[in-house]
Design an enzyme around this catalytic site. Sequence first.
Site, PDB file in Angstrom:
ATOM      1  N   TRP A  57      43.789  33.385  40.052  1.00 50.12           N
ATOM      2  CA  TRP A  57      42.498  33.990  40.404  1.00 50.12           C
ATOM      3  C   TRP A  57      41.413  32.924  40.274  1.00 50.12           C
ATOM      4  O   TRP A  57      41.426  32.132  39.337  1.00 50.12           O
ATOM      5  CB  TRP A  57      42.169  35.154  39.456  1.00 50.12           C
ATOM      6  CG  TRP A  57      42.565  36.507  39.948  1.00 50.12           C
ATOM      7  CD1 TRP A  57      43.833  36.987  40.061  1.00 50.12           C
ATOM      8  CD2 TRP A  57      41.685  37.552  40.382  1.00 50.12           C
ATOM      9  NE1 TRP A  57      43.799  38.264  40.534  1.00 50.12           N
ATOM     10  CE2 TRP A  57      42.496  38.650  40.737  1.00 50.12           C
ATOM     11  CE3 TRP A  57      40.299  37.673  40.497  1.00 50.12           C
ATOM     12  CZ2 TRP A  57      41.972  39.846  41.197  1.00 50.12           C
ATOM     13  CZ3 TRP A  57      39.772  38.872  40.956  1.00 50.12           C
ATOM     14  CH2 TRP A  57      40.608  39.933  41.306  1.00 50.12           C
TER      15      TRP A  57
ATOM     16  N   GLU B 243      47.805  37.528  32.760  1.00 49.96           N
ATOM     17  CA  GLU B 243      49.214  37.117  32.644  1.00 49.96           C
ATOM     18  C   GLU B 243      49.382  35.825  31.831  1.00 49.96           C
ATOM     19  O   GLU B 243      50.519  35.398  31.572  1.00 49.96           O
ATOM     20  CB  GLU B 243      49.836  36.938  34.033  1.00 49.96           C
ATOM     21  CG  GLU B 243      50.167  38.236  34.752  1.00 49.96           C
ATOM     22  CD  GLU B 243      48.952  39.011  35.243  1.00 49.96           C
ATOM     23  OE1 GLU B 243      48.019  38.365  35.779  1.00 49.96           O
ATOM     24  OE2 GLU B 243      48.901  40.238  35.076  1.00 49.96           O
TER      25      GLU B 243
ATOM     26  N   CYS C 256      39.876  31.775  34.735  1.00 47.71           N
ATOM     27  CA  CYS C 256      38.457  31.990  34.979  1.00 47.71           C
ATOM     28  C   CYS C 256      38.244  33.467  35.309  1.00 47.71           C
ATOM     29  O   CYS C 256      38.703  33.926  36.353  1.00 47.71           O
ATOM     30  CB  CYS C 256      37.967  31.105  36.123  1.00 47.71           C
ATOM     31  SG  CYS C 256      36.265  31.465  36.610  1.00 47.71           S
TER      32      CYS C 256
ATOM     33  N   GLU D 107      31.054  44.051  38.539  1.00 44.23           N
ATOM     34  CA  GLU D 107      30.205  45.227  38.372  1.00 44.23           C
ATOM     35  C   GLU D 107      30.799  46.197  37.359  1.00 44.23           C
ATOM     36  O   GLU D 107      30.104  47.036  36.812  1.00 44.23           O
ATOM     37  CB  GLU D 107      30.023  45.922  39.723  1.00 44.23           C
ATOM     38  CG  GLU D 107      29.155  45.098  40.662  1.00 44.23           C
ATOM     39  CD  GLU D 107      28.914  45.792  41.998  1.00 44.23           C
ATOM     40  OE1 GLU D 107      29.459  46.889  42.204  1.00 44.23           O
ATOM     41  OE2 GLU D 107      28.186  45.205  42.807  1.00 44.23           O
TER      42      GLU D 107
ATOM     43  N   HIS E  56      36.004  45.191  33.822  1.00 40.16           N
ATOM     44  CA  HIS E  56      37.354  44.634  33.797  1.00 40.16           C
ATOM     45  C   HIS E  56      37.399  43.313  33.034  1.00 40.16           C
ATOM     46  O   HIS E  56      38.346  43.017  32.331  1.00 40.16           O
ATOM     47  CB  HIS E  56      37.870  44.424  35.222  1.00 40.16           C
ATOM     48  CG  HIS E  56      37.166  43.313  35.939  1.00 40.16           C
ATOM     49  ND1 HIS E  56      36.022  43.510  36.665  1.00 40.16           N
ATOM     50  CD2 HIS E  56      37.424  41.986  35.983  1.00 40.16           C
ATOM     51  CE1 HIS E  56      35.613  42.354  37.139  1.00 40.16           C
ATOM     52  NE2 HIS E  56      36.435  41.413  36.747  1.00 40.16           N
TER      53      HIS E  56
ATOM     54  N   PHE F 214      42.921  28.206  24.480  1.00 39.54           N
ATOM     55  CA  PHE F 214      42.201  29.193  25.315  1.00 39.54           C
ATOM     56  C   PHE F 214      41.257  28.425  26.251  1.00 39.54           C
ATOM     57  O   PHE F 214      40.099  28.184  25.907  1.00 39.54           O
ATOM     58  CB  PHE F 214      41.425  30.130  24.382  1.00 39.54           C
ATOM     59  CG  PHE F 214      40.675  31.239  25.068  1.00 39.54           C
ATOM     60  CD1 PHE F 214      41.317  32.393  25.483  1.00 39.54           C
ATOM     61  CD2 PHE F 214      39.303  31.151  25.267  1.00 39.54           C
ATOM     62  CE1 PHE F 214      40.610  33.439  26.085  1.00 39.54           C
ATOM     63  CE2 PHE F 214      38.588  32.187  25.871  1.00 39.54           C
ATOM     64  CZ  PHE F 214      39.242  33.322  26.285  1.00 39.54           C
TER      65      PHE F 214
HETATM   66  N1  RBF Z   1      41.953  37.629  36.930  1.00 43.29           N
HETATM   67  C1  RBF Z   1      41.297  36.479  36.684  1.00 43.29           C
HETATM   68  O1  RBF Z   1      41.904  35.512  36.250  1.00 43.29           O
HETATM   69  N2  RBF Z   1      39.943  36.377  36.926  1.00 43.29           N
HETATM   70  C2  RBF Z   1      39.206  37.429  37.374  1.00 43.29           C
HETATM   71  O2  RBF Z   1      37.983  37.259  37.570  1.00 43.29           O
HETATM   72  C3  RBF Z   1      39.872  38.657  37.610  1.00 43.29           C
HETATM   73  N3  RBF Z   1      39.177  39.735  38.054  1.00 43.29           N
HETATM   74  C4  RBF Z   1      39.826  40.920  38.199  1.00 43.29           C
HETATM   75  C5  RBF Z   1      39.105  42.066  38.565  1.00 43.29           C
HETATM   76  C6  RBF Z   1      39.734  43.288  38.666  1.00 43.29           C
HETATM   77  C7  RBF Z   1      38.929  44.502  39.031  1.00 43.29           C
HETATM   78  C8  RBF Z   1      41.121  43.385  38.434  1.00 43.29           C
HETATM   79  C9  RBF Z   1      41.852  44.710  38.524  1.00 43.29           C
HETATM   80  C10 RBF Z   1      41.849  42.263  38.092  1.00 43.29           C
HETATM   81  C11 RBF Z   1      41.214  41.013  37.983  1.00 43.29           C
HETATM   82  N4  RBF Z   1      41.938  39.880  37.612  1.00 43.29           N
HETATM   83  C12 RBF Z   1      41.275  38.708  37.385  1.00 43.29           C
HETATM   84  C13 RBF Z   1      43.431  39.882  37.584  1.00 43.29           C
HETATM   85  C14 RBF Z   1      44.018  40.135  36.204  1.00 43.29           C
HETATM   86  O3  RBF Z   1      43.926  38.962  35.394  1.00 43.29           O
HETATM   87  C15 RBF Z   1      45.532  40.482  36.365  1.00 43.29           C
HETATM   88  O4  RBF Z   1      46.155  39.481  37.137  1.00 43.29           O
HETATM   89  C16 RBF Z   1      45.756  41.836  37.038  1.00 43.29           C
HETATM   90  O5  RBF Z   1      45.001  42.839  36.410  1.00 43.29           O
HETATM   91  C17 RBF Z   1      47.252  42.224  37.024  1.00 43.29           C
HETATM   92  O6  RBF Z   1      47.731  42.350  35.698  1.00 43.29           O
END
Ligand code: RBF
Length: 158
Positions: A31, A67, A89, A94, A97, A122
């Site tokens: 992400w 993860e 990151c 909004e 999460h 971290f």
């Molecule tokens: N993972 C990140 O590493 N950075 C993010 O900014 C991020 N934003 C997320 C926003 C939402 C609404 C959701 C549902 C997940 C986001 N994730 C983000 C993914 C999260 O770390 C993880 O991969 C998923 O929730 C699946 O377990």
Amino acid sequence: MSSAHKNLSIFSANNLPDISQKRFAIIVAEWNEEVTEALAQGAKKTLLEYGASEENIVRVNVPGSYELTFGAQKMAQKADIDAVICIGCVIQGETKHNDYINHAVAQGLTNVSLKYDKPVIFGVLTPNNEQQALDRSGGIHGNKGDEAAITAVKMLAF
Ligand code: RBF
């Protein structure tokens, strides 16, 4: 006090341990890839600068920062890995999460570090917006990936 425009990637490099034989895992969340790639590159470059060998740096990806904990556990349990650097990151959105992810990852990585008695770093940015992330991944506030790597090196002295 505000740290505006200060390069935060300045650290004391005194009394660092010899890491020429140490093996590192760098775990990178996909992400916000532009940011996490820059952090990961910074971490690897810093390990090499401080004496690690290319073949002793293992790089794996996970989908998101949430993860990182499981990825860290898989790496930390390997006998030949000395330290784990987790890169992510999580940008504030909004909804809340980001709070849930950040707290889970911070706690999870602490647990893995203590369970396996190894440094688990971290290296997760928790910015309010993308600009803050860019500022800290090679921008005006330096590269937090560098700091994550040097932290791993320092912790190997214990
Ligand atoms: N993972 C990140 O590493 N950075 C993010 O900014 C991020 N934003 C997320 C926003 C939402 C609404 C959701 C549902 C997940 C986001 N994730 C983000 C993914 C999260 O770390 C993880 O991969 C998923 O929730 C699946 O377990």
